[in-house]
Motif scaffolding. Structure first.
Motif, PDB file in Angstrom:
ATOM      1  N   LEU A   1      34.771  -5.779  -8.099  1.00  0.00           N
ATOM      2  CA  LEU A   1      33.707  -4.771  -8.191  1.00  0.00           C
ATOM      3  C   LEU A   1      32.334  -5.435  -8.135  1.00  0.00           C
ATOM      4  CD1 LEU A   1      35.257  -2.488 -10.938  1.00  0.00           C
ATOM      5  CD2 LEU A   1      34.716  -1.780  -8.631  1.00  0.00           C
TER       6      LEU A   1
ATOM      7  N   VAL B   1      31.430  -6.252  -4.570  1.00  0.00           N
ATOM      8  CA  VAL B   1      30.958  -5.060  -3.850  1.00  0.00           C
ATOM      9  C   VAL B   1      29.532  -4.728  -4.265  1.00  0.00           C
ATOM     10  CG1 VAL B   1      31.343  -2.613  -3.453  1.00  0.00           C
ATOM     11  CG2 VAL B   1      33.295  -4.167  -3.614  1.00  0.00           C
TER      12      VAL B   1
ATOM     13  N   PHE C   1      34.694  -2.488 -15.888  1.00  0.00           N
ATOM     14  CA  PHE C   1      33.786  -1.709 -15.042  1.00  0.00           C
ATOM     15  C   PHE C   1      32.323  -1.864 -15.418  1.00  0.00           C
ATOM     16  CE2 PHE C   1      37.740   0.272 -14.152  1.00  0.00           C
ATOM     17  CZ  PHE C   1      37.625   0.758 -12.876  1.00  0.00           C
TER      18      PHE C   1
ATOM     19  N   PRO D   1      30.028  -4.749 -13.551  1.00  0.00           N
ATOM     20  CA  PRO D   1      29.685  -4.426 -12.153  1.00  0.00           C
ATOM     21  C   PRO D   1      28.775  -3.209 -12.016  1.00  0.00           C
ATOM     22  CG  PRO D   1      32.035  -4.827 -12.363  1.00  0.00           C
ATOM     23  CD  PRO D   1      31.488  -4.799 -13.744  1.00  0.00           C
ATOM     24  N   LEU D   2      28.978  -2.199 -12.871  1.00  0.00           N
ATOM     25  CA  LEU D   2      28.104  -1.020 -12.828  1.00  0.00           C
ATOM     26  C   LEU D   2      26.661  -1.432 -13.103  1.00  0.00           C
ATOM     27  CD1 LEU D   2      30.253   1.576 -14.785  1.00  0.00           C
ATOM     28  CD2 LEU D   2      29.348   1.915 -12.507  1.00  0.00           C
TER      29      LEU D   2
ATOM     30  N   LEU E   1      25.219  -3.310 -10.102  1.00  0.00           N
ATOM     31  CA  LEU E   1      24.910  -2.396  -9.002  1.00  0.00           C
ATOM     32  C   LEU E   1      23.593  -1.675  -9.255  1.00  0.00           C
ATOM     33  CD1 LEU E   1      25.984  -1.085  -6.385  1.00  0.00           C
ATOM     34  CD2 LEU E   1      27.051   0.645  -7.791  1.00  0.00           C
TER      35      LEU E   1
ATOM     36  N   VAL F   1      25.540   7.795  -5.827  1.00  0.00           N
ATOM     37  CA  VAL F   1      24.940   7.347  -7.090  1.00  0.00           C
ATOM     38  C   VAL F   1      25.415   8.232  -8.245  1.00  0.00           C
ATOM     39  CG1 VAL F   1      22.752   7.177  -8.340  1.00  0.00           C
ATOM     40  CG2 VAL F   1      22.967   6.202  -6.058  1.00  0.00           C
TER      41      VAL F   1
ATOM     42  N   VAL G   1      28.848   7.203  -9.139  1.00  0.00           N
ATOM     43  CA  VAL G   1      28.866   5.951  -9.906  1.00  0.00           C
ATOM     44  C   VAL G   1      28.512   6.234 -11.374  1.00  0.00           C
ATOM     45  CG1 VAL G   1      27.822   3.684 -10.141  1.00  0.00           C
ATOM     46  CG2 VAL G   1      28.410   4.531  -7.883  1.00  0.00           C
TER      47      VAL G   1
ATOM     48  N   VAL H   1      31.600   7.398 -12.885  1.00  0.00           N
ATOM     49  CA  VAL H   1      32.501   6.297 -13.254  1.00  0.00           C
ATOM     50  C   VAL H   1      32.112   5.754 -14.626  1.00  0.00           C
ATOM     51  CG1 VAL H   1      33.210   3.947 -12.683  1.00  0.00           C
ATOM     52  CG2 VAL H   1      33.036   5.659 -10.875  1.00  0.00           C
TER      53      VAL H   1
ATOM     54  N   ARG I   1      34.531   5.653 -17.933  1.00  0.00           N
ATOM     55  CA  ARG I   1      34.863   4.446 -18.685  1.00  0.00           C
ATOM     56  C   ARG I   1      34.431   4.590 -20.144  1.00  0.00           C
ATOM     57  NH1 ARG I   1      39.012   2.781 -16.860  1.00  0.00           N
ATOM     58  NH2 ARG I   1      38.927   1.205 -18.476  1.00  0.00           N
TER      59      ARG I   1
ATOM     60  N   LEU J   1      28.602   1.378  -1.601  1.00  0.00           N
ATOM     61  CA  LEU J   1      28.609   2.339  -2.712  1.00  0.00           C
ATOM     62  C   LEU J   1      29.941   3.080  -2.763  1.00  0.00           C
ATOM     63  CD1 LEU J   1      25.030   3.903  -2.684  1.00  0.00           C
ATOM     64  CD2 LEU J   1      26.140   2.762  -4.593  1.00  0.00           C
TER      65      LEU J   1
ATOM     66  N   PHE K   1      32.835   0.918  -3.874  1.00  0.00           N
ATOM     67  CA  PHE K   1      32.803   0.783  -5.339  1.00  0.00           C
ATOM     68  C   PHE K   1      33.506   1.977  -5.987  1.00  0.00           C
ATOM     69  CE2 PHE K   1      31.102   0.744  -9.575  1.00  0.00           C
ATOM     70  CZ  PHE K   1      30.801  -0.587  -9.842  1.00  0.00           C
ATOM     71  N   ILE K   2      33.148   3.184  -5.515  1.00  0.00           N
ATOM     72  CA  ILE K   2      33.754   4.398  -6.084  1.00  0.00           C
ATOM     73  C   ILE K   2      35.248   4.422  -5.761  1.00  0.00           C
ATOM     74  CG2 ILE K   2      33.739   6.910  -5.980  1.00  0.00           C
ATOM     75  CD1 ILE K   2      30.690   6.492  -5.120  1.00  0.00           C
TER      76      ILE K   2
ATOM     77  N   LEU L   1      37.296   1.850  -5.280  1.00  0.00           N
ATOM     78  CA  LEU L   1      37.979   0.899  -6.161  1.00  0.00           C
ATOM     79  C   LEU L   1      38.161   1.494  -7.553  1.00  0.00           C
ATOM     80  CD1 LEU L   1      36.596  -2.715  -5.596  1.00  0.00           C
ATOM     81  CD2 LEU L   1      38.968  -2.048  -5.863  1.00  0.00           C
TER      82      LEU L   1
END
Lengths: 434, 153
Positions: A15, A18, A70, A73-74, A77, A343, A346, A349, A353, B19, B22-23, B25
């Motif tokens: 992650l 990426v 997670f 990486p979040l 990003l 976005v 994300v 996500v 989590r 982006l 990422f989502i 994964l």
């Protein structure tokens, strides 16, 4: 079972890779538009932040291999995107932004891996709450406006010389810690209910009273300071945590009724609330004064189309406060609805989590704390993005992790660090504090 | 298309594709986590047995929050040979009987001095009464809650 001390974290690594690709590509695009080529110094800031997160990843493999994969990486990003956006939209703040981003990585590392356990926070819940209220009170007396703001802007800052911070951000974290501690002490009693009238069971008033006092004081201070976004956020956090802990719909109903009453009262008696509501319903008739920001934001979002103008090619700089409150409009203009939706996903996500971490927590205080932090971040995102998109009245708060703003970024980093810490099953021995 | 435009297009595509990767994964990890949880579920079921949680302990040494795992027949009282022993002066030696019958839980007052309440309703001695998951059972100064996670009652 002896906890493993080291271990690879392959998902986190993947992650992170990426996230690094996204951040570097985003940093390269404005340089291409401006100069027609990319030199290493264009990518330096993003690379520095990514390197810091990579170091954090290695430290996590070493010290906390079981922690959630997670969160880091979040953060990387969002950190990379934020750096690129702020460098372009507010070049004056570029150096400060880089400093805050690196400090944020440090804050995550210290909170997640440092020596302070969450039970220490639990023990000092009342001291923290008193300190938080005192802090907001002091701001009320000695606060000042943000640098360069127009006269009469809300005075939300506290500081000495060039160093300043926003106590309402700290208040958010303090309130979550206090609520988690207070509710954990009295969960059975709160959900039990108080006296009965006929078939209606009243909420247990004596146990809710300290909670209401704490909330009321912080809301009053923030409303007096005209920091409506922060006040709305504190209210939403309290209500969300109370409902999670007690599953009592009647408490929520009473609180929402009180909120509606308060909103109607403020609409009649506070000019700022009436203005905000009016420009929300019709920004176009005030497009040159009160509604200017809202209209420019909508135009920016609309001009993005499906895939956006491309990073570096849009004109989001026209929108006032685009690097703080309106950063989502810049994302929507340059990445289009595709990027804006990504976005949002994300952020989804992150919320997923957060609640997973809350469900897996060993102690009920930790579970409440993780849920509270997640609720806080999710509501903050919803309030400001909803305001940007004119789904609800605009109240000025930052978009977590993306907006420029030292206090906001550091507090969000502490929230993320706490989530990471709670997600480490091997770090918290059971039992102990009563 | 000039080389710069091509590079720019590449950078833009990389941002968007990254982006969504990422989502993707994250979605894959979520799916794997759910699948693992479903496989592990049958093994964990034994942990969700019925239990009694102390809400108020009265003068007994039971702290609020203490849990008693319970079988299908539960004798409650002050005497030491009960299944759930509550050492409080308001509890009788043989105070109440909680039993599983016909797919539900029933509680009966065994002629106690201070009585049995379900959700603050006083029971008549010798008349069994239905208790559902989440109900509060009052015995003298002690209050307990019945929790059986498998039942949606």
């Amino acid at each position: 079972m002896t906890p493993r001390v080291r271990g690879w974290r392959p998902l986190e690594g993947a992650l992170l890779a990426v996230a690094a690709i996204v951040a570097l590509a985003a940093a390269a695009a404005p340089a291409l538009v401006r100069d027609g080529r990319v030199v290493p110094s264009d990518l330096g800031a993003a690379a520095a932040v990514l390197a810091a997160y990579a170091a954090l990843h290695v430290a996590m493999c070493w010290r906390a291999p079981d922690a959630d994969p997670f969160i880091v990486p979040l953060l990387a990003l969002f950190g990379g995107l934020s750096l690129t956006l702020v460098r372009r939209l507010a070049p004056d703040f570029a150096t400060a932004e880089l400093r805050w981003q690196l400090l944020a990585v440090g804050a995550v590392a210290v909170v997640a891996l440092g020596p302070v356990e969450t039970r220490t926070l639990q023990r000092y819940r009342y001291s923290l709450a008193s300190a938080g209220i005192a802090l907001v009170g002091v701001t009320l007396l000695f606060g000042r406006s943000a640098e360069g703001a127009v006269a009469g802007a809300p005075r939300l800052w506290l500081g000495v010389g060039s160093l300043g911070f926003q106590p309402s951000e700290v208040m958010k974290l303090v309130l979550i810690v206090f609520l988690a501690g207070y509710i954990d002490d009295r969960r059975e009693l709160l959900s039990e209910g108080g006296p009965r009238i006929g078939r209606w069971r009243l909420p247990p008033v004596p146990y809710l009273a300290p909670l209401a006092v704490m909330l009321g004081l912080s809301l009053l201070m923030l409303v007096v300071q005209r920091d409506l976004g922060a006040a709305l956020l504190l209210f939403a956090i309290t209500l969300g945590m109370l409902y999670l802990a007690t599953l009592r719909a009647d408490v929520v109903a009473v609180a929402l009724a009180a909120f509606a009453g308060g909103a109607i009262y403020l609409h009649g008696h506070a000019e700022i609330v009436a203005t905000r509501a009016a420009i929300w319903l019709d920004p176009w008739s005030a497009s040159q004064d009160a509604g200017y920001q809202l209209v420019q934001g909508l135009v920016a979002i609309a001009s993005g189309g499906v895939v956006g103008t491309g990073i570096g090619r849009g004109q989001p700089g026209i929108v006032p406060a685009v690097h703080t409150d309106y950063i989502f409009a810049a994302v929507a203009e340059e990445l289009g609805v595709a990027g804006a939706a990504a976005v949002l996903a994300v952020y989804g996500v992150l919320a997923w989590r957060g609640f997973r971490i809350a469900l897996g927590a060993r102690r009920s205080f930790d579970a409440l704390l993780a849920a509270g932090l997640t609720i806080g971040l999710a509501f903050q995102e919803a309030i400001i993005i909803g305001g940007n998109l004119r789904l609800m009245p605009l109240t000025g708060i930052t978009l977590p992790f993306l907006s420029y703003g030292g206090s906001s970024l550091l507090i969000c980093a502490v929230c993320a660090g706490l989530l990471l810490r709670i997600s480490r099953p091997s770090s918290v021995p059971d039992g102990g504090l009563a | 298309m000039t080389p710069i435009e091509a590079e720019l297009l590449f950078a833009r595509a990389l941002v968007l594709i990254g982006l969504y990767a990422f989502i993707g994964l994250a979605g894959y990890a979520a799916w794997r986590e759910l699948r693992q949880a479903r496989r592990a579920a049958p093994a964990a079921r034994g942990a969700h047995a019925a239990r009694l949680i102390v809400l108020e302990g009265g003068a007994s040494d039971r702290m609020p929050g203490t849990q008693f795992g319970i079988g299908p027949i539960v004798r409650i009282g002050r005497d030491i040979d009960n299944d759930v022993v509550l050492a409080d002066p308001t509890i009788s030696g043989r105070h109440a009987l909680l039993a599983r019958r016909d797919g539900g839980w029933w509680i009966e007052d065994l002629g106690s001095r201070n009585g049995v309440e379900v959700n603050r309703t006083r029971l008549s001695a010798g008349m069994p009464f239905v208790v559902r998951s989440g109900d509060t059972v009052g015995l003298g100064a002690v209050r307990l809650r019945l929790v059986c996670p498998d039942e949606t009652a």
